[in-house]
Design an enzyme around this catalytic site. Structure first.
Site, PDB file in Angstrom:
ATOM      1  N   THR A   1     -12.472   2.105 -47.687  1.00  0.00           N
ATOM      2  CA  THR A   1     -12.443   1.658 -46.271  1.00  0.00           C
ATOM      3  C   THR A   1     -13.045   2.576 -45.233  1.00  0.00           C
ATOM      4  O   THR A   1     -12.463   3.961 -45.548  1.00  0.00           O
ATOM      5  CB  THR A   1     -10.946   0.934 -45.917  1.00  0.00           C
ATOM      6  OG1 THR A   1     -11.202   0.661 -44.623  1.00  0.00           O
ATOM      7  CG2 THR A   1     -10.094   1.869 -46.143  1.00  0.00           C
ATOM      8  N   ASP A   2     -13.360   2.464 -44.185  1.00  0.00           N
ATOM      9  CA  ASP A   2     -13.914   3.226 -43.175  1.00  0.00           C
ATOM     10  C   ASP A   2     -12.562   3.865 -42.580  1.00  0.00           C
ATOM     11  O   ASP A   2     -12.625   4.782 -41.854  1.00  0.00           O
ATOM     12  CB  ASP A   2     -14.845   2.550 -42.075  1.00  0.00           C
ATOM     13  CG  ASP A   2     -14.156   1.353 -41.400  1.00  0.00           C
ATOM     14  OD1 ASP A   2     -13.196   0.819 -41.825  1.00  0.00           O
ATOM     15  OD2 ASP A   2     -15.025   0.779 -40.348  1.00  0.00           O
TER      16      ASP A   2
ATOM     17  N   LYS B   1      -5.058   4.465 -48.976  1.00  0.00           N
ATOM     18  CA  LYS B   1      -6.613   4.473 -49.419  1.00  0.00           C
ATOM     19  C   LYS B   1      -7.220   5.867 -49.447  1.00  0.00           C
ATOM     20  O   LYS B   1      -8.010   6.285 -50.427  1.00  0.00           O
ATOM     21  CB  LYS B   1      -7.375   3.708 -48.427  1.00  0.00           C
ATOM     22  CG  LYS B   1      -6.973   2.023 -48.577  1.00  0.00           C
ATOM     23  CD  LYS B   1      -7.246   1.652 -49.807  1.00  0.00           C
ATOM     24  CE  LYS B   1      -8.783   1.335 -50.445  1.00  0.00           C
ATOM     25  NZ  LYS B   1      -8.884   0.487 -51.669  1.00  0.00           N
TER      26      LYS B   1
ATOM     27  N   TYR C   1      -1.378   1.997 -44.858  1.00  0.00           N
ATOM     28  CA  TYR C   1      -2.494   1.431 -45.539  1.00  0.00           C
ATOM     29  C   TYR C   1      -3.709   2.528 -45.677  1.00  0.00           C
ATOM     30  O   TYR C   1      -4.060   2.828 -46.722  1.00  0.00           O
ATOM     31  CB  TYR C   1      -3.199   0.179 -44.787  1.00  0.00           C
ATOM     32  CG  TYR C   1      -4.426  -0.148 -45.217  1.00  0.00           C
ATOM     33  CD1 TYR C   1      -4.607  -0.662 -46.752  1.00  0.00           C
ATOM     34  CD2 TYR C   1      -5.661  -0.098 -44.648  1.00  0.00           C
ATOM     35  CE1 TYR C   1      -6.176  -0.898 -47.123  1.00  0.00           C
ATOM     36  CE2 TYR C   1      -6.843  -0.503 -45.097  1.00  0.00           C
ATOM     37  CZ  TYR C   1      -6.823  -0.986 -46.363  1.00  0.00           C
ATOM     38  OH  TYR C   1      -8.320  -1.320 -46.700  1.00  0.00           O
TER      39      TYR C   1
HETATM   40  P1  NAD Z   1      -7.468  -8.814 -50.681  1.00  0.00           P
HETATM   41  O1  NAD Z   1      -6.266  -8.257 -50.197  1.00  0.00           O
HETATM   42  O2  NAD Z   1      -8.160 -10.149 -50.213  1.00  0.00           O
HETATM   43  O3  NAD Z   1      -7.539  -8.647 -52.228  1.00  0.00           O
HETATM   44  C1  NAD Z   1      -6.829  -7.803 -53.017  1.00  0.00           C
HETATM   45  C2  NAD Z   1      -6.779  -8.354 -54.236  1.00  0.00           C
HETATM   46  O4  NAD Z   1      -6.056  -7.465 -55.362  1.00  0.00           O
HETATM   47  C3  NAD Z   1      -5.880  -9.444 -54.725  1.00  0.00           C
HETATM   48  O5  NAD Z   1      -6.520 -10.597 -55.528  1.00  0.00           O
HETATM   49  C4  NAD Z   1      -4.541  -9.159 -55.279  1.00  0.00           C
HETATM   50  O6  NAD Z   1      -4.159 -10.321 -56.103  1.00  0.00           O
HETATM   51  C5  NAD Z   1      -5.056  -8.022 -55.919  1.00  0.00           C
HETATM   52  N1  NAD Z   1      -4.070  -6.924 -56.136  1.00  0.00           N
HETATM   53  C6  NAD Z   1      -3.176  -6.564 -55.311  1.00  0.00           C
HETATM   54  N2  NAD Z   1      -2.395  -5.650 -56.085  1.00  0.00           N
HETATM   55  C7  NAD Z   1      -2.818  -5.500 -57.373  1.00  0.00           C
HETATM   56  C8  NAD Z   1      -2.240  -4.857 -58.457  1.00  0.00           C
HETATM   57  N3  NAD Z   1      -1.225  -4.160 -58.337  1.00  0.00           N
HETATM   58  N4  NAD Z   1      -2.928  -4.908 -59.626  1.00  0.00           N
HETATM   59  C9  NAD Z   1      -3.829  -5.844 -59.956  1.00  0.00           C
HETATM   60  N5  NAD Z   1      -4.407  -6.678 -58.843  1.00  0.00           N
HETATM   61  C10 NAD Z   1      -3.813  -6.570 -57.588  1.00  0.00           C
HETATM   62  O7  NAD Z   1      -8.481  -7.321 -50.370  1.00  0.00           O
HETATM   63  P2  NAD Z   1     -10.096  -7.438 -49.777  1.00  0.00           P
HETATM   64  O8  NAD Z   1     -10.008  -7.560 -48.135  1.00  0.00           O
HETATM   65  O9  NAD Z   1     -10.775  -8.120 -50.605  1.00  0.00           O
HETATM   66  O10 NAD Z   1     -10.340  -5.684 -50.060  1.00  0.00           O
HETATM   67  C11 NAD Z   1     -10.571  -5.739 -51.461  1.00  0.00           C
HETATM   68  C12 NAD Z   1     -10.926  -3.817 -51.447  1.00  0.00           C
HETATM   69  O11 NAD Z   1     -11.791  -3.451 -50.510  1.00  0.00           O
HETATM   70  C13 NAD Z   1      -9.689  -3.162 -51.033  1.00  0.00           C
HETATM   71  O12 NAD Z   1      -9.427  -2.136 -51.738  1.00  0.00           O
HETATM   72  C14 NAD Z   1      -9.762  -2.841 -49.652  1.00  0.00           C
HETATM   73  O13 NAD Z   1      -9.056  -1.460 -49.392  1.00  0.00           O
HETATM   74  C15 NAD Z   1     -11.257  -2.483 -49.403  1.00  0.00           C
HETATM   75  N6  NAD Z   1     -11.886  -3.034 -48.292  1.00  0.00           N
HETATM   76  C16 NAD Z   1     -11.713  -4.136 -47.416  1.00  0.00           C
HETATM   77  C17 NAD Z   1     -12.323  -4.203 -46.386  1.00  0.00           C
HETATM   78  C18 NAD Z   1     -12.194  -5.599 -45.531  1.00  0.00           C
HETATM   79  O14 NAD Z   1     -12.744  -5.842 -44.430  1.00  0.00           O
HETATM   80  N7  NAD Z   1     -11.421  -6.566 -46.131  1.00  0.00           N
HETATM   81  C19 NAD Z   1     -13.194  -3.183 -45.990  1.00  0.00           C
HETATM   82  C20 NAD Z   1     -13.364  -2.184 -46.578  1.00  0.00           C
HETATM   83  C21 NAD Z   1     -12.759  -1.973 -47.655  1.00  0.00           C
HETATM   84  O1  DAU Z   2     -12.194  -1.595 -41.539  1.00  0.00           O
HETATM   85  C1  DAU Z   2     -11.952  -1.872 -42.618  1.00  0.00           C
HETATM   86  C2  DAU Z   2     -10.587  -2.691 -42.713  1.00  0.00           C
HETATM   87  O2  DAU Z   2     -10.739  -3.645 -41.999  1.00  0.00           O
HETATM   88  C3  DAU Z   2     -10.040  -2.728 -44.030  1.00  0.00           C
HETATM   89  O3  DAU Z   2      -9.940  -1.898 -44.880  1.00  0.00           O
HETATM   90  C4  DAU Z   2      -8.803  -3.628 -44.189  1.00  0.00           C
HETATM   91  O4  DAU Z   2      -8.247  -3.903 -45.352  1.00  0.00           O
HETATM   92  C5  DAU Z   2      -8.884  -4.964 -43.348  1.00  0.00           C
HETATM   93  O5  DAU Z   2      -7.688  -5.630 -43.208  1.00  0.00           O
HETATM   94  C6  DAU Z   2      -9.430  -4.476 -42.104  1.00  0.00           C
HETATM   95  O6  DAU Z   2      -8.358  -3.810 -40.935  1.00  0.00           O
HETATM   96  P1  DAU Z   2      -8.192  -4.289 -39.730  1.00  0.00           P
HETATM   97  O7  DAU Z   2      -6.958  -3.874 -39.274  1.00  0.00           O
HETATM   98  O8  DAU Z   2      -9.534  -3.819 -38.621  1.00  0.00           O
HETATM   99  O9  DAU Z   2      -8.369  -5.853 -39.794  1.00  0.00           O
HETATM  100  P2  DAU Z   2      -7.562  -6.908 -39.161  1.00  0.00           P
HETATM  101  O10 DAU Z   2      -8.285  -8.148 -39.410  1.00  0.00           O
HETATM  102  O11 DAU Z   2      -6.096  -6.731 -39.338  1.00  0.00           O
HETATM  103  O12 DAU Z   2      -7.684  -6.794 -37.365  1.00  0.00           O
HETATM  104  C7  DAU Z   2      -8.839  -6.537 -36.813  1.00  0.00           C
HETATM  105  C8  DAU Z   2      -8.637  -6.284 -35.607  1.00  0.00           C
HETATM  106  O13 DAU Z   2      -8.194  -7.360 -34.672  1.00  0.00           O
HETATM  107  C9  DAU Z   2      -7.479  -5.034 -35.330  1.00  0.00           C
HETATM  108  O14 DAU Z   2      -7.934  -4.401 -34.180  1.00  0.00           O
HETATM  109  C10 DAU Z   2      -6.336  -5.602 -35.164  1.00  0.00           C
HETATM  110  C11 DAU Z   2      -6.679  -6.841 -34.121  1.00  0.00           C
HETATM  111  N1  DAU Z   2      -5.716  -8.082 -34.374  1.00  0.00           N
HETATM  112  C12 DAU Z   2      -5.444  -8.474 -35.818  1.00  0.00           C
HETATM  113  C13 DAU Z   2      -4.599  -9.311 -36.057  1.00  0.00           C
HETATM  114  C14 DAU Z   2      -4.408  -9.980 -37.305  1.00  0.00           C
HETATM  115  C15 DAU Z   2      -5.129  -8.736 -33.301  1.00  0.00           C
HETATM  116  O15 DAU Z   2      -5.377  -8.417 -32.184  1.00  0.00           O
HETATM  117  N2  DAU Z   2      -4.152  -9.848 -33.768  1.00  0.00           N
HETATM  118  C16 DAU Z   2      -3.945 -10.174 -34.874  1.00  0.00           C
HETATM  119  O16 DAU Z   2      -3.154 -11.266 -34.976  1.00  0.00           O
END
Ligand code: NAD
Ligand code: DAU
Length: 352
Positions: free
Chosen positions: A132-133, A162, A158
């Protein structure tokens, strides 16, 4: 070419899009989805590919060394794309240990399992760590961007977990010559995201006319990328990225939370056929997230220049299609918010 690829976390948001992408695009590969099925993992996300002949699901924890060894041996794994993680910043603030266990120790156990299985024969092998960034910390409003050279400065448990996992992956490369790549991506949006994250949570709340909790003043900025564009970048980096290298992935698409929230309200009201402005009063400013990073923005020019990737989905279209998807899939939202799917899959996998 036949390949056996282990995708961890394939039942989650990004993982399920990636599994679908690989299963459909590469029928000659066997895709093994290894997932613990935590609250964030839901096999409903993969219903449309679950019977494909090149797809296998294994329920397992990345911290379970014996289970990992068995999977590497049984499926002769030659590539890993590692997404399994605890991913929600707010949860990391209340339960940091869970993040250290899965994101740090789990990644290390997976690295060890691959290293043991591959026995130093790294030709044709690849370990891809999806990160992640947030590891880079926070930017000011000065227009600067995160590059691959930006020093790590994580603020939340978190992002600290990472960051630590990224360091272990690179340490394996530098110490053992282990074949790995890392990518650091900005905020993803799209279907199947768990409704604790901003976009699906807010669409669901607007749907039910519930308050929209905006942290602080809503001035924080995120760089949003359509999940399908992230998957295409992962595909490219997995196949063409240089071992030991890091690639930043981003949407070049910065939005302050409050502007994005107003856009979501407008689109959701339109799609629900409500008069303009109906849901404006749902906006509720609440206490800020602890350690809330002000701004994230990615410079993905290395990936664009070296591997020819660029984000394809125009944001206006992507966000409207995403809102439409959640509204059309209200039963998916109801199912995951009630937790009903957890009980269902626990029963299905108990005793296996
Ligand atoms: P998510 O929370 O939707 O999914 C995580 C998955 O991992 C789930 O299916 C969960 O069951 C599985 N998991 C959790 N713990 C586990 C364990 N101990 N063993 C096996 N499986 C396990 O997450 P996401 O948003 O899809 O993110 C996926 C990856 O991408 C993460 O590594 C996250 O850090 C990275 N990432 C996410 C974002 C974003 O915006 N969502 C951005 C950049 C990077
Ligand atoms: O940047 C990549 C990351 O983006 C990933 O690595 C993470 O897994 C993913 O969860 C996400 O993190 P953020 O904290 O940026 O995402 P989130 O959707 O939780 O929140 C987005 C923005 O919105 C953040 O500035 C917090 C704000 N927010 C979030 C929630 C859930 C609110 O203001 N209210 C809310 O209820």
């Amino acid at each position: 070419m036949q390949r056996n690829i282990l995708i961890t976390g394939g039942a989650g948001f990004i993982g399920s899009h990636l599994v679908r992408h690989f299963v459909r695009k590469y029928p000659e590969y066997r895709i093994v989805n290894y997932d613990k099925l935590t609250y964030a993992g839901n096999l409903e996300n993969l219903k449309d590919v679950e019977n494909e002949p090149n797809y296998v699901f294994v329920k397992g924890d990345i911290c379970d060394e014996a289970a990992l060894a068995a999977v590497f041996a049984k499926y002769d794994i030659d590539g890993v794309i590692h997404l399994a993680a605890e991913s929600h910043v707010d949860r990391s603030i209340t339960d940091p240990l869970a993040f250290a266990r899965t994101n740090v120790l789990g990644t290390l156990a997976l690295l060890q399992a691959a290293k043991t299985a591959w026995k130093g024969e790294y030709e044709g092998k690849r370990f891809y760590h999806v990160s992640t960034d947030e590891v880079y910390g926070a930017l000011g409003f000065d227009g600067s961007l995160f590059t691959e050279k930006t020093p790590y400065a994580p603020h939340s448990p978190y992002s600290a977990s990472k960051a630590s996992s990224d360091h272990f992956v690179r340490a394996f490369h530098d110490t053992y010559g282990f074949p790995c790549v890392v990518s650091n991506c900005s905020n993803n949006y799209g279907p199947y995201q768990f409704p604790e994250k901003l976009i699906p949570l807010f669409v669901n709340n607007i749907r039910h006319s519930k308050p929209l909790p905006v942290y602080g003043k809503g001035e924080n900025v995120r760089d949003w990328l359509y999940v399908g564009d992230h998957c295409k970048a992962i595909d490219l980096i997995f196949h063409k990225g240089v071992s030991g290298e890091t690639y930043n992935i981003g949407g070049n698409n910065e939005w302050s939370n409050i502007d994005l929230i107003r856009l979501m309200i407008r689109i959701t009201d339109e799609e629900l056929g409500r008069p303009s402005g109906t849901s404006d009063s749902l906006i509720t400013f609440v206490k800020d997230r602890a350690g809330h990073d002000l701004r994230y923005a990615i410079d993905s020019s290395k990936l664009q220049r070296e591997l020819g990737w660029k984000p394809e989905m125009p944001f206006e279209r992507g966000i409207r299609e995403t809102v439409r998807w959640y509204l059309d899939n209200g039963s998916w939202l109801d199912n995951v918010t009630s937790g009903a799917y957890i009980e269902y899959y626990e029963k299905m996998y108990s005793g296996r």
